[in-house]
Write an enzyme that holds these catalytic residues in place. Structure first.
Site, mmCIF file in Angstrom:
data_model
loop_
_atom_site.group_PDB
_atom_site.id
_atom_site.type_symbol
_atom_site.label_atom_id
_atom_site.label_comp_id
_atom_site.label_asym_id
_atom_site.label_seq_id
_atom_site.Cartn_x
_atom_site.Cartn_y
_atom_site.Cartn_z
ATOM 1 N N LYS A 109 0.861 -1.197 0.000
ATOM 2 C CA LYS A 109 0.000 0.000 0.000
ATOM 3 C C LYS A 109 0.882 1.225 0.000
ATOM 4 O O LYS A 109 2.008 1.188 0.502
ATOM 5 C CB LYS A 109 -0.872 0.014 1.260
HETATM 6 N N1 GLU Z 1 -7.144 0.169 -3.237
HETATM 7 C C1 GLU Z 1 -7.940 -0.989 -3.529
HETATM 8 C C2 GLU Z 1 -7.973 -1.921 -2.335
HETATM 9 O O1 GLU Z 1 -7.819 -1.523 -1.217
HETATM 10 C C3 GLU Z 1 -7.519 -1.664 -4.814
HETATM 11 C C4 GLU Z 1 -6.106 -2.159 -4.849
HETATM 12 C C5 GLU Z 1 -5.641 -2.597 -6.226
HETATM 13 O O2 GLU Z 1 -6.427 -2.601 -7.151
HETATM 14 O O3 GLU Z 1 -4.456 -2.945 -6.330
HETATM 15 O O4 GLU Z 1 -8.235 -3.106 -2.454
#
Ligand code: GLU
Length: 417
Positions: A109
């Site tokens: 993240k």
């Molecule tokens: N931000 C989204 C999540 O928390 C999508 C992450 C992604 O598509 O890599 O799952």
């Protein structure tokens, strides 16, 4: 070990859920240390020239939690609360989420600690490019793939792809959630909300509820909340309330999402919508509805309000919206909680399809994307449901148990543990 308490940080909260399940799975301490810790954490300084000539310094993070199952994968959020602890928490949730839905990625993240409403579009672009440039050496289509999250969108991803490409060469697969003409996938924008509604459908089926009898309140009307509302209403669920940062609205006979979308386009907020009554933002969580869907910030259901929740079911479209103490209170009072790593996994699932399409240099139709999404989401739901029934436990514990077992097995096979 993390003791249950009302003041756990986001990362401690995810660790609490991890250890709770690792205890049940009998995972030894040495393996836990590998699975629970993060692989790499980066903090970068981001000086950005303001439009008025001044210089503002921000900080950004990228945390790679676990890469046993494949390249690191996860979104980037722009938010004042996005510090190292929060980004670690969200990175670890991505590890269990990608394992649960069985897409070939690890978990990561990113975050930039900023209130994006204080930035002009040009400042936003400069900050985004600066962030990507500073972390670009750990990004790659087989290393770490970024995506949108809170306050980031397809445009942000386009800037990121461009910034990375200037240094390393054009490569759309280093980021997902891009605009469709730039290699984005059809259906990606709606994917998280669509996945949430698929989970709602499966839950309704499991409990013999019909959509027309189910009332729903949704906290958040950004990408995830608004798509969840639109698609839930389309499927016949009675969406009675929605909210955003500026206010909340409630209509006992249901909200027309078409009309609401028109209102939001003009007013920039759900507040003041003619077809509903304005209510306090916090009151939305305590409405007498069947299903409550937090689709915005983390930790919104906590020890201060868990007792007041009247919904029969909570579907976590947001990441980490229910604290461990609240989770215990809700479980004890019989509220079913469908956890984030299942409920919002539609986003990363279609991110996987986007990445695959980029690598194949081929584009799928929207029908194909939605069909495959349905297959992945319904399979994940069935696995969690069966595990919960077998172990006579909650959907959260079952979902974590599946994710953790998958990662533990792969880590063992690769010789990490
Ligand atoms: N931000 C989204 C999540 O928390 C999508 C992450 C992604 O598509 O890599 O799952």
């Amino acid at each position: 070990m993390v003791e249950l308490s009302t003041d756990l940080s986001p990362y401690e909260a995810v660790q609490y859920f991890f250890h709770d399940v690792a205890d049940q799975l009998g995972i030894d301490d040495q393996t836990r240390a590998v699975l629970n810790g993060t692989y790499r954490e980066i903090r970068v300084q981001l000086p950005v020239r303001r439009d008025d000539g001044g210089l503002e310094t921000y900080y950004g993070y990228r945390v790679q939690h676990n890469g046993a199952r494949g390249p690191y994968k996860g979104g980037v959020r722009f938010h004042p609360t996005a510090d190292l602890d929060e980004v670690r928490a969200l990175a670890s949730l991505m590890t269990w989420k990608t394992a649960l839905v069985d897409v070939p990625f690890g978990g990561a993240k990113g975050g930039v600690q900023v209130d994006p409403s204080t930035l002009s579009r040009a400042e936003h672009e400069r900050l985004t490019r600066r962030y990507m440039s500073q972390v670009s050496y750990i990004i790659g289509k087989k290393r770490d793939i970024m995506a949108p999250d809170m306050n980031t969108n397809a445009q942000t991803m386009a800037w990121m792809m461009d910034a990375w490409g200037r240094a390393h060469g054009h490569e759309p697969a280093i980021v997902t959630g891009k605009p469709v003409p730039l290699g984005g996938s059809k259906g990606r924008e709606a994917a998280t909300g669509r996945g949430t509604v698929m989970v709602l459908d499966e839950a309704a089926k499991q409990h013999d509820w019909t959509p027309e009898d189910l009332t729903v309140a949704i906290q958040g009307y950004g990408n995830v909340g608004s798509w969840t509302a639109r698609l839930a209403a389309e499927r016949g669920y009675r969406v009675l309330a929605v909210s955003d940062v500026d206010g909340a609205i409630h209509a006992p006979d249901g909200i027309s999402t078409d009309m609401l979308d028109k209102h939001v386009k003009e007013a920039g907020t759900v507040a003041g919508f003619e077809g509903a009554e304005d209510i306090e933002g916090d009151a939305l969580l305590e409405l007498d509805v069947d299903v409550l869907i937090p689709a915005a910030l983390g930790e919104v259901i906590n020890h201060t309000n868990a007792d007041e929740i009247r919904a029969r079911m909570i579907i976590e479209a947001a990441n980490n919206p229910v604290t461990p103490v609240a989770d215990r209170i809700l479980t004890d009072s019989g509220v079913i909680v469908i956890p984030d790593i299942l409920a919002n996994a539609g986003g990363v699932t279609v991110s996987y399809f986007e990445w695959t399409q980029n690598i194949q240099e081929f584009q799928w139709s929207e029908e194909e994307v939605n069909e495959q999404l349905s297959r992945y989401m319904r399979t994940a739901y069935r696995k969690v449901r069966e595990r919960a029934e077998d172990l006579e436990t909650t959907m959260r514990r079952a979902a974590f148990a599946i994710g953790i077992s998958e990662v533990a097995e792969v880590a063992r096979l690769r010789g990490y543990v």
